[in-house]
Design a protein around this motif. Structure first.
Motif, PDB file in Angstrom:
ATOM      1  N   ARG A 184     -20.110  35.582 -16.843  1.00 10.57           N
ATOM      2  CA  ARG A 184     -18.896  35.115 -17.527  1.00 10.57           C
ATOM      3  C   ARG A 184     -18.991  33.629 -17.843  1.00 10.57           C
ATOM      4  NH1 ARG A 184     -15.987  38.937 -14.387  1.00 10.57           N
ATOM      5  NH2 ARG A 184     -15.939  37.449 -12.690  1.00 10.57           N
ATOM      6  N   THR A 185     -19.579  32.870 -16.916  1.00 11.01           N
ATOM      7  CA  THR A 185     -19.735  31.434 -17.145  1.00 11.01           C
ATOM      8  C   THR A 185     -20.580  31.177 -18.383  1.00 11.01           C
ATOM      9  OG1 THR A 185     -19.496  30.943 -14.800  1.00 11.01           O
ATOM     10  CG2 THR A 185     -20.614  29.287 -16.124  1.00 11.01           C
ATOM     11  N   LEU A 186     -21.586  32.022 -18.613  1.00 11.27           N
ATOM     12  CA  LEU A 186     -22.461  31.821 -19.774  1.00 11.27           C
ATOM     13  C   LEU A 186     -21.718  32.012 -21.094  1.00 11.27           C
ATOM     14  CD1 LEU A 186     -25.809  33.447 -18.539  1.00 11.27           C
ATOM     15  CD2 LEU A 186     -25.201  31.037 -18.660  1.00 11.27           C
ATOM     16  N   THR A 187     -20.544  32.670 -21.064  1.00 11.21           N
ATOM     17  CA  THR A 187     -19.740  32.777 -22.291  1.00 11.21           C
ATOM     18  C   THR A 187     -19.013  31.464 -22.585  1.00 11.21           C
ATOM     19  OG1 THR A 187     -17.707  33.548 -21.177  1.00 11.21           O
ATOM     20  CG2 THR A 187     -19.309  35.223 -21.801  1.00 11.21           C
ATOM     21  N   ALA A 188     -18.936  30.577 -21.601  1.00 12.93           N
ATOM     22  CA  ALA A 188     -18.160  29.344 -21.765  1.00 12.93           C
ATOM     23  C   ALA A 188     -19.028  28.131 -22.089  1.00 12.93           C
ATOM     24  CB  ALA A 188     -17.354  29.066 -20.492  1.00 12.93           C
ATOM     25  N   VAL A 189     -20.354  28.326 -22.199  1.00 18.21           N
ATOM     26  CA  VAL A 189     -21.241  27.180 -22.447  1.00 18.21           C
ATOM     27  C   VAL A 189     -21.908  27.304 -23.813  1.00 18.21           C
ATOM     28  CG1 VAL A 189     -21.672  26.848 -19.983  1.00 18.21           C
ATOM     29  CG2 VAL A 189     -23.260  28.257 -21.324  1.00 18.21           C
ATOM     30  N   ASP A 190     -22.483  26.171 -24.265  1.00 19.26           N
ATOM     31  CA  ASP A 190     -23.171  26.148 -25.559  1.00 19.26           C
ATOM     32  C   ASP A 190     -24.682  26.190 -25.417  1.00 19.26           C
ATOM     33  OD1 ASP A 190     -20.728  25.797 -27.143  1.00 19.26           O
ATOM     34  OD2 ASP A 190     -20.615  23.874 -26.110  1.00 19.26           O
ATOM     35  N   SER A 191     -25.183  25.869 -24.213  1.00 17.96           N
ATOM     36  CA  SER A 191     -26.627  25.937 -23.973  1.00 17.96           C
ATOM     37  C   SER A 191     -26.877  26.051 -22.480  1.00 17.96           C
ATOM     38  CB  SER A 191     -27.340  24.710 -24.553  1.00 17.96           C
ATOM     39  OG  SER A 191     -26.952  23.539 -23.869  1.00 17.96           O
ATOM     40  N   VAL A 192     -28.159  26.224 -22.126  1.00 17.80           N
ATOM     41  CA  VAL A 192     -28.520  26.505 -20.745  1.00 17.80           C
ATOM     42  C   VAL A 192     -29.790  25.751 -20.365  1.00 17.80           C
ATOM     43  CG1 VAL A 192     -29.695  28.380 -19.463  1.00 17.80           C
ATOM     44  CG2 VAL A 192     -27.426  28.758 -20.406  1.00 17.80           C
ATOM     45  N   ILE A 193     -29.841  25.265 -19.112  1.00 15.69           N
ATOM     46  CA  ILE A 193     -31.104  24.794 -18.538  1.00 15.69           C
ATOM     47  C   ILE A 193     -31.488  25.819 -17.469  1.00 15.69           C
ATOM     48  CG2 ILE A 193     -32.232  23.049 -17.089  1.00 15.69           C
ATOM     49  CD1 ILE A 193     -30.610  20.920 -18.545  1.00 15.69           C
ATOM     50  N   MET A 194     -32.663  26.407 -17.620  1.00 19.78           N
ATOM     51  CA  MET A 194     -33.133  27.403 -16.654  1.00 19.78           C
ATOM     52  C   MET A 194     -34.196  26.779 -15.753  1.00 19.78           C
ATOM     53  SD  MET A 194     -34.869  31.117 -17.309  1.00 19.78           S
ATOM     54  CE  MET A 194     -33.334  31.962 -17.633  1.00 19.78           C
ATOM     55  N   VAL A 195     -33.968  26.869 -14.441  1.00 22.13           N
ATOM     56  CA  VAL A 195     -34.914  26.307 -13.478  1.00 22.13           C
ATOM     57  C   VAL A 195     -35.854  27.418 -13.017  1.00 22.13           C
ATOM     58  CG1 VAL A 195     -35.171  25.037 -11.312  1.00 22.13           C
ATOM     59  CG2 VAL A 195     -33.132  24.685 -12.709  1.00 22.13           C
ATOM     60  N   VAL A 196     -37.161  27.163 -13.117  1.00 19.43           N
ATOM     61  CA  VAL A 196     -38.170  28.121 -12.655  1.00 19.43           C
ATOM     62  C   VAL A 196     -38.988  27.466 -11.545  1.00 19.43           C
ATOM     63  CG1 VAL A 196     -40.219  29.460 -13.303  1.00 19.43           C
ATOM     64  CG2 VAL A 196     -38.305  29.291 -14.900  1.00 19.43           C
ATOM     65  N   ASP A 197     -39.155  28.159 -10.448  1.00 10.51           N
ATOM     66  CA  ASP A 197     -39.928  27.678  -9.304  1.00 10.51           C
ATOM     67  C   ASP A 197     -41.415  27.811  -9.632  1.00 10.51           C
ATOM     68  OD1 ASP A 197     -41.333  27.549  -6.863  1.00 10.51           O
ATOM     69  OD2 ASP A 197     -39.639  28.341  -5.723  1.00 10.51           O
ATOM     70  N   SER A 198     -42.175  26.697  -9.600  1.00 10.05           N
ATOM     71  CA  SER A 198     -43.595  26.743  -9.978  1.00 10.05           C
ATOM     72  C   SER A 198     -44.422  27.568  -8.997  1.00 10.05           C
ATOM     73  CB  SER A 198     -44.170  25.326 -10.059  1.00 10.05           C
ATOM     74  OG  SER A 198     -44.276  24.763  -8.765  1.00 10.05           O
ATOM     75  N   VAL A 199     -43.895  27.743  -7.784  1.00 13.34           N
ATOM     76  CA  VAL A 199     -44.625  28.513  -6.763  1.00 13.34           C
ATOM     77  C   VAL A 199     -44.416  30.012  -6.982  1.00 13.34           C
ATOM     78  CG1 VAL A 199     -44.968  28.877  -4.285  1.00 13.34           C
ATOM     79  CG2 VAL A 199     -44.322  26.598  -5.134  1.00 13.34           C
ATOM     80  N   ASN A 200     -43.178  30.419  -7.224  1.00 16.44           N
ATOM     81  CA  ASN A 200     -42.852  31.850  -7.336  1.00 16.44           C
ATOM     82  C   ASN A 200     -42.808  32.376  -8.766  1.00 16.44           C
ATOM     83  OD1 ASN A 200     -42.553  32.127  -4.521  1.00 16.44           O
ATOM     84  ND2 ASN A 200     -40.476  31.299  -4.631  1.00 16.44           N
ATOM     85  N   GLY A 201     -42.741  31.480  -9.748  1.00 19.08           N
ATOM     86  CA  GLY A 201     -42.699  31.914 -11.145  1.00 19.08           C
ATOM     87  C   GLY A 201     -41.405  32.638 -11.489  1.00 19.08           C
ATOM     88  N   VAL A 202     -41.498  33.591 -12.411  1.00 22.24           N
ATOM     89  CA  VAL A 202     -40.316  34.334 -12.870  1.00 22.24           C
ATOM     90  C   VAL A 202     -39.909  35.348 -11.799  1.00 22.24           C
ATOM     91  CG1 VAL A 202     -39.407  35.909 -14.612  1.00 22.24           C
ATOM     92  CG2 VAL A 202     -40.922  34.036 -15.289  1.00 22.24           C
TER      93      VAL A 202
END
Length: 528
Positions: free
Chosen positions: A98-116
């Motif tokens: 629901r929060t993603l409906t209220a924003v205009d963009s996103v920063i996605m954090v990816v852990d370099s050790v565990n990946g996706v």
């Protein structure tokens, strides 16, 4: 465009990730750069020493996880930034969606050790539904992790999005030396600290410059030159329009806990991230530049301040100017309401504001008038669309352990389910209260908050249901007959709408084929 200047300086975004990827730590570093806080909270091995600014609920401080979306507003240069920190834990996914409906963009954090990881995939699917622009921050480069080229390939394949590196790391783990900025040809050397003081970037116009060897050594200088040549050959120049359309994600490397690589991320974000956009409603497209105010409620939080039994509705402003003490039209209730103390937020601290503009998130004191998805306008009747409310996956009966506190329990359950973390159903022909959630942890949170905030003790008994379906029919008699016949599986939601609780997929498919005059819906949006 009456409010063009105000709209264009606003950037409203969410930080999303799988749990433990470093999302809350990155949030804190961004707040440090914005001067909104002076010292970061440390979240280490799930024991919070200095509580993270964005984790304001007691259970969050105990568990070391974010279970409710926090809203933080701060200024950075000429920009006003509205940052929404979302729960990473999958059990609270609905709040994040629901929060993603209220924003205009996103920063996605990816852990370099565990990946996706699993939750990263789910969140990316929601972003793709709305073509939300995404920037990727690959975190924990100071730990031994995956090969950086393999990591980019994994992210592209798993998340089905094209990437474009903006910075490039020199080694990783204990050999991590820093990042090279591919955009402005500068080198920033890694230092392990968590403040905002930072060594100046070293400008290297040509990678052939011997200054590179001097700073990182011969072997790493040669490797960087080789990597950059390969990257430029594969990726070319970034098309900013592709980023804004959600087709390409710029990528940054760093270490949030050491505040390394965060400034490059923030500077580029404020330069390229979209300003507030126009939005679809049930009747027309609302242009962000319209003079007339409109906005929608995407989150409700009870007892933000445990000393006062307050309820705050979080509203995203979509057009025009919102003013304190002015009357606005509540579309669902068809009545006019006004707000004498609208708030902006820095996590738990609230500041009363006089006005706000498209892109802003405002907290409204709520006496029980609001539900998620409610729309406020200056008189026009429409709803903003695309605010999801999914069928729960786990169902449990709510059992009152203290009959003397029945009233408190009823009030608490109603208020907590209004927040959207769970859904409340009452079984037909009885008073059995059924709570439906996406994940197990939500039941723990509800039980804890009912006791701490309302003094009501309860326990949960698992029920054998698979899915909740909202029911509609053009033949009311057929629907009534079905509900009477299926009493054990029939309930109503807290707004009185009929719901069928299916024991399994087979039972659900059987009832759908046996009752062609009844429509089975998997979200409650139909009742708007």
């Amino acid at each position: 465009m009456k409010y063009a200047k105000e709209i264009n300086r606003r950037k409203t975004f969410a930080i999303i990730s799988h749990p433990d990827a470093g999302k809350t730590t990155l949030t804190e570093k961004l707040l440090l750069f914005g001067g909104a806080i002076q010292v970061a909270g440390a979240v280490k091995s799930n024991k919070i020493k200095k509580h993270a600014t964005s984790d304001f609920m007691e259970i969050e401080r105990q568990r070391g996880i974010s279970v409710a979306t926090s809203v933080m507003t701060f200024e950075y240069g000429e920009f006003l930034i509205n940052l929404l920190d979302t729960p990473g834990h999958k059990d609270f996914a609905e709040d994040t969606y629901r929060t993603l409906t209220a924003v205009d963009s996103v920063i996605m954090v990816v852990d370099s050790v565990n990946g996706v990881e699993e939750q990263t995939r789910r969140l990316m699917e929601v972003c793709r539904m709305r073509d939300t622009p995404v920037i990727v921050f690959i975190n924990k480069m100071d730990r031994d992790g995956k090969n950086r080229f393999d990591l980019l390939e994994e992210i592209e394949k798993e998340l089905k999005i094209s990437l474009h590196p903006m910075t490039w790391p020199i080694n990783s783990g204990k050999d991590f030396k820093g990042v090279y900025n591919l955009d402005n040809h500068s080198l920033r050397l890694f230092t392990a600290h968590s403040g905002t003081e930072d060594e100046a970037a070293i400008s290297i116009e040509q990678l052939s410059d011997h200054l590179l060897e001097e700073k990182v050594g011969d072997r790493d200088a040669d490797q960087l030159r080789e990597d950059v040549e390969l990257i430029e050959g594969v990726y070319g120049d970034l098309n900013w329009q592709d980023y804004l359309r959600g087709k390409v994600a710029p990528v940054f490397f760093g270490s949030a806990v050491n505040n390394f690589g965060v400034k490059e991320l923030l500077d580029t974000f404020t330069r390229i991230a979209p300003s507030p956009r126009s939005r679809e409603t049930s009747t027309r497209l609302v242009d962000v530049a319209e003079d007339r105010f409109s906005g929608f409620i995407f989150k409700i939080h009870a007892n933000l301040d445990p000393k006062h039994r307050d309820r705050i509705a979080f509203m995203r402003i979509c057009s025009g100017r919102f003013e304190r003490n002015k009357y606005y039209h509540h579309v669902r209730l068809d009545k006019d309401v006004r707000f004498s103390n609208p708030y902006s937020f820095l996590a738990r601290s609230k500041d009363v504001i006089e006005d706000a503009y498209a892109g802003d998130v405002v907290g409204l004191f709520d006496t029980g008038n609001f539900k998620i998805g409610d729309t406020l306008t200056e008189g026009e009747n429409f709803y903003f669309t695309g605010i999801p409310s999914f069928s729960p996956e786990i169902f449990k009966e709510l059992v009152n352990k203290d009959p003397m506190k029945t009233k408190q329990l009823e009030k608490g359950v109603r208020q907590l389910t209004d927040e959207g973390v769970a859904q409340l159903f009452t079984q037909f022909g009885g008073n059995k209260k059924i709570i439906g959630c996406v994940g197990e942890l939500q039941f723990e949170v509800i039980q804890y908050r009912l006791l701490q905030e309302y003094g009501a003790a309860c326990e949960f008994r698992t029920l054998p249901f698979y899915k909740a379906c909202w029911l509609t029919s053009e033949e009311p008699g057929k629907l009534e007959e079905f509900l009477r016949f299926k009493q054990q599986n029939a309930a109503e939601d807290k707004d009185g709408h009929p719901v069928y609780l299916a024991q399994s997929e087979w039972f659900l498919n059987t009832e759908i084929s046996n009752n062609p005059s009844i429509h089975f819906h998997f979200t409650s949006e139909i009742h708007k």
